[in-house]
Scaffold this motif. Structure first.
Motif, PDB file in Angstrom:
ATOM      1  N   GLY A 380       0.747  -1.499  -0.753  1.00  0.00           N
ATOM      2  CA  GLY A 380      -0.133   0.248  -0.074  1.00  0.00           C
ATOM      3  C   GLY A 380       0.689   1.477  -0.035  1.00  0.00           C
ATOM      4  N   THR A 381       0.391   2.500  -0.465  1.00  0.00           N
ATOM      5  CA  THR A 381       0.516   3.694   0.148  1.00  0.00           C
ATOM      6  C   THR A 381       1.655   4.213   1.140  1.00  0.00           C
ATOM      7  N   GLN A 382       2.198   5.022   1.411  1.00  0.00           N
ATOM      8  CA  GLN A 382       3.213   5.407   2.791  1.00  0.00           C
ATOM      9  C   GLN A 382       1.438   6.046   3.855  1.00  0.00           C
ATOM     10  N   ASP A 383       0.489   6.180   3.564  1.00  0.00           N
ATOM     11  CA  ASP A 383       0.063   6.805   4.264  1.00  0.00           C
ATOM     12  C   ASP A 383      -1.071   5.331   4.895  1.00  0.00           C
ATOM     13  N   LEU A 384      -1.137   5.114   3.509  1.00  0.00           N
ATOM     14  CA  LEU A 384      -2.579   3.396   4.251  1.00  0.00           C
ATOM     15  C   LEU A 384      -1.606   2.069   4.084  1.00  0.00           C
ATOM     16  N   GLN A 385      -0.911   1.656   4.993  1.00  0.00           N
ATOM     17  CA  GLN A 385       0.452   0.793   4.436  1.00  0.00           C
ATOM     18  C   GLN A 385      -0.665  -0.333   5.767  1.00  0.00           C
ATOM     19  N   GLN A 386      -0.126  -1.903   4.397  1.00  0.00           N
ATOM     20  CA  GLN A 386      -1.220  -3.013   5.894  1.00  0.00           C
ATOM     21  C   GLN A 386      -0.189  -4.046   5.338  1.00  0.00           C
ATOM     22  N   PRO A 387       0.230  -5.232   6.410  1.00  0.00           N
ATOM     23  CA  PRO A 387       1.310  -6.178   5.733  1.00  0.00           C
ATOM     24  C   PRO A 387       0.502  -7.530   4.797  1.00  0.00           C
ATOM     25  N   TYR A 388       1.144  -7.887   4.603  1.00  0.00           N
ATOM     26  CA  TYR A 388       0.917  -9.130   3.364  1.00  0.00           C
ATOM     27  C   TYR A 388       0.022  -9.411   4.753  1.00  0.00           C
ATOM     28  N   TRP A 389      -0.301 -10.223   3.886  1.00  0.00           N
ATOM     29  CA  TRP A 389      -1.954 -11.661   4.213  1.00  0.00           C
ATOM     30  C   TRP A 389      -0.463 -12.960   4.416  1.00  0.00           C
ATOM     31  N   ILE A 390      -0.704 -13.375   5.065  1.00  0.00           N
ATOM     32  CA  ILE A 390       0.013 -14.988   5.209  1.00  0.00           C
ATOM     33  C   ILE A 390      -0.919 -15.972   4.822  1.00  0.00           C
ATOM     34  N   SER A 391      -0.961 -16.148   4.136  1.00  0.00           N
ATOM     35  CA  SER A 391      -2.010 -17.244   2.863  1.00  0.00           C
ATOM     36  C   SER A 391      -1.666 -18.588   2.966  1.00  0.00           C
ATOM     37  N   ALA A 392      -0.631 -19.332   3.007  1.00  0.00           N
ATOM     38  CA  ALA A 392       0.573 -20.761   3.812  1.00  0.00           C
ATOM     39  C   ALA A 392       1.411 -20.806   4.180  1.00  0.00           C
ATOM     40  N   VAL A 393       1.390 -21.663   4.558  1.00  0.00           N
ATOM     41  CA  VAL A 393       2.719 -22.231   5.584  1.00  0.00           C
ATOM     42  C   VAL A 393       2.832 -23.936   6.004  1.00  0.00           C
ATOM     43  N   ALA A 394       3.857 -24.029   5.696  1.00  0.00           N
ATOM     44  CA  ALA A 394       4.436 -25.310   5.275  1.00  0.00           C
ATOM     45  C   ALA A 394       5.805 -25.872   6.040  1.00  0.00           C
ATOM     46  N   ALA A 395       5.340 -27.301   6.786  1.00  0.00           N
ATOM     47  CA  ALA A 395       6.677 -27.621   7.622  1.00  0.00           C
ATOM     48  C   ALA A 395       7.270 -28.565   7.077  1.00  0.00           C
ATOM     49  N   LEU A 396       8.432 -29.125   6.541  1.00  0.00           N
ATOM     50  CA  LEU A 396       9.155 -30.376   6.884  1.00  0.00           C
ATOM     51  C   LEU A 396       9.260 -31.250   7.630  1.00  0.00           C
ATOM     52  N   ARG A 397       8.467 -32.173   7.894  1.00  0.00           N
ATOM     53  CA  ARG A 397       8.698 -32.692   9.375  1.00  0.00           C
ATOM     54  C   ARG A 397       9.098 -33.027   9.416  1.00  0.00           C
ATOM     55  N   SER A 398       9.827 -32.823  11.264  1.00  0.00           N
ATOM     56  CA  SER A 398      10.513 -33.139  11.764  1.00  0.00           C
ATOM     57  C   SER A 398      11.741 -32.494  11.469  1.00  0.00           C
ATOM     58  N   SER A 399      11.862 -31.552  11.160  1.00  0.00           N
ATOM     59  CA  SER A 399      13.256 -30.962  11.068  1.00  0.00           C
ATOM     60  C   SER A 399      13.216 -29.325  11.359  1.00  0.00           C
ATOM     61  N   ASP A 400      14.001 -28.216  11.136  1.00  0.00           N
ATOM     62  CA  ASP A 400      13.686 -26.790  11.014  1.00  0.00           C
ATOM     63  C   ASP A 400      13.363 -26.204  10.109  1.00  0.00           C
ATOM     64  N   LEU A 401      13.012 -26.510   8.904  1.00  0.00           N
ATOM     65  CA  LEU A 401      13.312 -26.138   7.727  1.00  0.00           C
ATOM     66  C   LEU A 401      11.463 -25.617   8.042  1.00  0.00           C
ATOM     67  N   ALA A 403       8.450 -23.067   5.119  1.00  0.00           N
ATOM     68  CA  ALA A 403       8.128 -22.062   3.637  1.00  0.00           C
ATOM     69  C   ALA A 403       6.376 -21.392   4.624  1.00  0.00           C
ATOM     70  N   THR A 404       6.518 -20.354   4.448  1.00  0.00           N
ATOM     71  CA  THR A 404       5.240 -18.875   3.752  1.00  0.00           C
ATOM     72  C   THR A 404       5.280 -18.669   2.867  1.00  0.00           C
ATOM     73  N   GLY A 405       3.575 -18.503   2.504  1.00  0.00           N
ATOM     74  CA  GLY A 405       3.428 -17.379   0.897  1.00  0.00           C
ATOM     75  C   GLY A 405       2.261 -16.623   1.058  1.00  0.00           C
ATOM     76  N   SER A 406       2.490 -15.744   0.457  1.00  0.00           N
ATOM     77  CA  SER A 406       1.414 -15.045   0.828  1.00  0.00           C
ATOM     78  C   SER A 406       1.505 -13.713  -1.115  1.00  0.00           C
ATOM     79  N   HIS A 407       0.751 -12.353  -0.876  1.00  0.00           N
ATOM     80  CA  HIS A 407       1.430 -11.684  -2.121  1.00  0.00           C
ATOM     81  C   HIS A 407       1.813 -11.138  -2.423  1.00  0.00           C
ATOM     82  N   SER A 408       2.760 -11.164  -2.119  1.00  0.00           N
ATOM     83  CA  SER A 408       4.288 -10.090  -1.090  1.00  0.00           C
ATOM     84  C   SER A 408       4.449 -10.537  -3.221  1.00  0.00           C
ATOM     85  N   ALA A 409       4.832 -11.575  -4.303  1.00  0.00           N
ATOM     86  CA  ALA A 409       5.658 -12.294  -5.284  1.00  0.00           C
ATOM     87  C   ALA A 409       6.984 -12.866  -4.456  1.00  0.00           C
ATOM     88  N   SER A 410       6.798 -13.185  -3.334  1.00  0.00           N
ATOM     89  CA  SER A 410       7.255 -14.717  -3.120  1.00  0.00           C
ATOM     90  C   SER A 410       7.765 -15.061  -2.095  1.00  0.00           C
TER      91      SER A 410
END
Length: 490
Positions: A380-401, A403-410
């Motif tokens: 958003g703009t400087q006056d109306l900023q908000q964080p990117y929503w977290i839309s997905a999370v993933a965990a590699l079972r029994s590890s420390d790795l 991953a997260t997803g949003s619409h922030s282009a990454s």
């Protein structure tokens, strides 16, 4: 008086303190004494018998009134049998110590020459072991962007996906009504099976769903696939043939979360009707319903234990449901709607919310162990900023790795450090669009993202340049460094 024996004859505890039990002392009293050197040795010297027990300096002198050898052997045998007896609490303690010792030996073998951790992690992912926890984030390298494969086929945004237990196939679903469910081959990228949908109310005549599919789950043996839609239905499929086997009804609103209990055909489902239901897929049977959330349930996950975890949308809570006890534990820490959740192992989980935060939880703490705010930045703009929503999370079972997803282009990869007390960002993987679903392969050698132009739960934004697709992201592992030779070994 109470006495307690431990396997292996470690010690006896009596009312008078450490030493032999009162039962043994009573035997020795009145001429039934025994030589100090005889009988099973224990830590703590024997309590002296008050009936003429004589002891020599070296513990080898005979005792007055000693029993015949055969009687002494029988009593020693009886004493040894008594030593084996355990209370349930002592048995649990002994087994726990044995388990910890096995884990310690396993950790040493992982670091032994010729056996790098990366190799062991890969073997465990294929089902050849079950280590408690792997530091996989130290081994994974940033992916080569040219190696990311994009699978096209869905006309509308991809909402959910799962990977088969053997990592050979991907099942995906979307908001479209024609290509409602697809089965892909990972190695070739070919679309093997497409199940078309129909109009609302025609589910009995058509094979597929007639509304948006919001969630999927596959059993740990790869036999059953479950899908849930906005029309309150859960469909059970044969994962090998894509043939529909059964339809579960009972939820009063959209089905938003599904998970099979690992090693079983017990299915947990969550819904916007705020309930969690339990089903037996093998017998096509409903089991029970659990209530507790104050808002729509947006996600659900489970592992081997007879329990599941859920994210409760705007009620701001994450809940752990203990199915046999019909009880629940409530966790809180996010400020916004909690939209996704996944278990890392039997003791930890990760969740994401529309306030832009990612929370790392321990199942014994009501507050997050670690919280990353504005994990994907601000929009958003400087006056109306908000964080990117977290839309997905993933965990590699029994590890420390993670991953997260949003619409922030990454897509972001994270490391759980300091014994799951801290979240550290590793690197970003460029990906345009709403990342509505993320899944690691069992072996940890690739990550799959379901991408769409819209969020899976609504149409608040639309990213026109995004492609409704499945993205397979290879994860390369660094070669294990050679282990230093131990001192004195040539």
């Amino acid at each position: 008086r109470r006495h307690r024996g431990r396997r292996g004859g470690a010690c006896w505890l009596a009312a008078g303190g450490a030493g032999r039990s009162a039962h043994h002392v009573q035997r020795q009293h009145g001429g039934g004494g025994r030589q100090e050197g005889q009988g099973p040795a224990r830590s703590g010297t024997a309590a002296p018998a008050s009936g003429g027990e004589a002891r020599a300096e070296g513990g080898a002198a005979p005792v007055i009134g000693a029993n015949p050898p055969s009687l002494g052997r029988r009593r020693r045998r009886e004493a040894a049998e008594e030593d084996v007896e355990e209370t349930p609490q002592e048995k649990k303690l002994r087994l726990a110590k044995l388990y910890l010792e096995e884990l310690r030996h396993h950790g040493e073998s992982c670091l032994a020459p010729g056996g790098g951790r990366a190799q062991d992690t890969h073997a465990w992912g294929r089902g050849q072991g079950s280590p408690a926890h792997f530091l996989l984030s130290m081994q994974v390298q940033p992916p080569d962007l040219d190696s990311i494969r994009v699978l096209r086929g869905h006309q509308l945004p991809v909402t959910c996906l799962v990977i088969s237990p053997d990592d050979r196939f991907i099942f995906s679903a979307s908001k479209d009504g024609s290509l409602i469910k697809c089965k892909w081959e990972v190695e070739s990228g070919k679309r093997l099976c497409v199940v078309p949908g129909g109009k609302k109310g025609t589910e009995e005549q058509h094979m597929g769903h007639a509304s948006h599919i919001l969630c999927m789950a596959i059993s740990s043996d790869g036999k059953y696939l479950a899908t849930g839609d906005r029309n309150k239905l859960i469909m059970i499929w044969d994962a090998a043939t894509c043939k529909r086997l059964h339809i579960f009804t009972g939820h009063r609103d959209a089905v938003s979360g599904l998970s099979f209990r690992k090693g079983t055909h017990q299915l947990y489902s969550a819904s916007h009707d705020r309930s969690v239901k339990v089903w037996n897929v093998a017998e096509n049977a409903y089991v029970e319903t659990l209530f507790g959330h104050q808002d729509v349930i947006t996600g659900l996950d489970s592992l081997s234990r007879e329990c599941c975890v859920t994210s409760g949308g705007r009620d701001g809570s994450v809940r752990l449901w203990k199915i046999p006890e019909e009880s629940q534990l409530v966790f809180s820490g996010h400020q916004g709607s909690i939209d996704c959740i996944q278990l890392i192992n039997e003791e930890h989980m990760v969740s994401g919310a529309d306030d832009g935060s990612i929370a790392l939880w321990g199942l014994t703490k009501k507050k997050p162990l670690a919280l990353a705010r504005q994990a994907h930045g601000m929009q958003g703009t400087q006056d109306l900023q908000q964080p990117y929503w977290i839309s997905a999370v993933a965990a590699l079972r029994s590890s420390d790795l993670l991953a997260t997803g949003s619409h922030s282009a990454s897509v972001k990869l994270w490391k759980c450090s300091e014994g799951f007390q801290k979240l550290e960002p590793l690197w970003d993987i460029p990906l345009v669009g709403f990342v509505n679903s993320l899944k690691f392969s069992s072996a940890g050698d690739f990550l799959v993202a379901g991408v769409g132009q819209e969020h899976r739960l609504g149409r608040w934004w639309r990213i026109k340049e995004a492609k409704n697709s499945i993205c397979i992201i290879p994860l390369k592992q660094r070669a294990a460094p050679p282990s230093p030779k131990a001192p004195g070994i040539s």
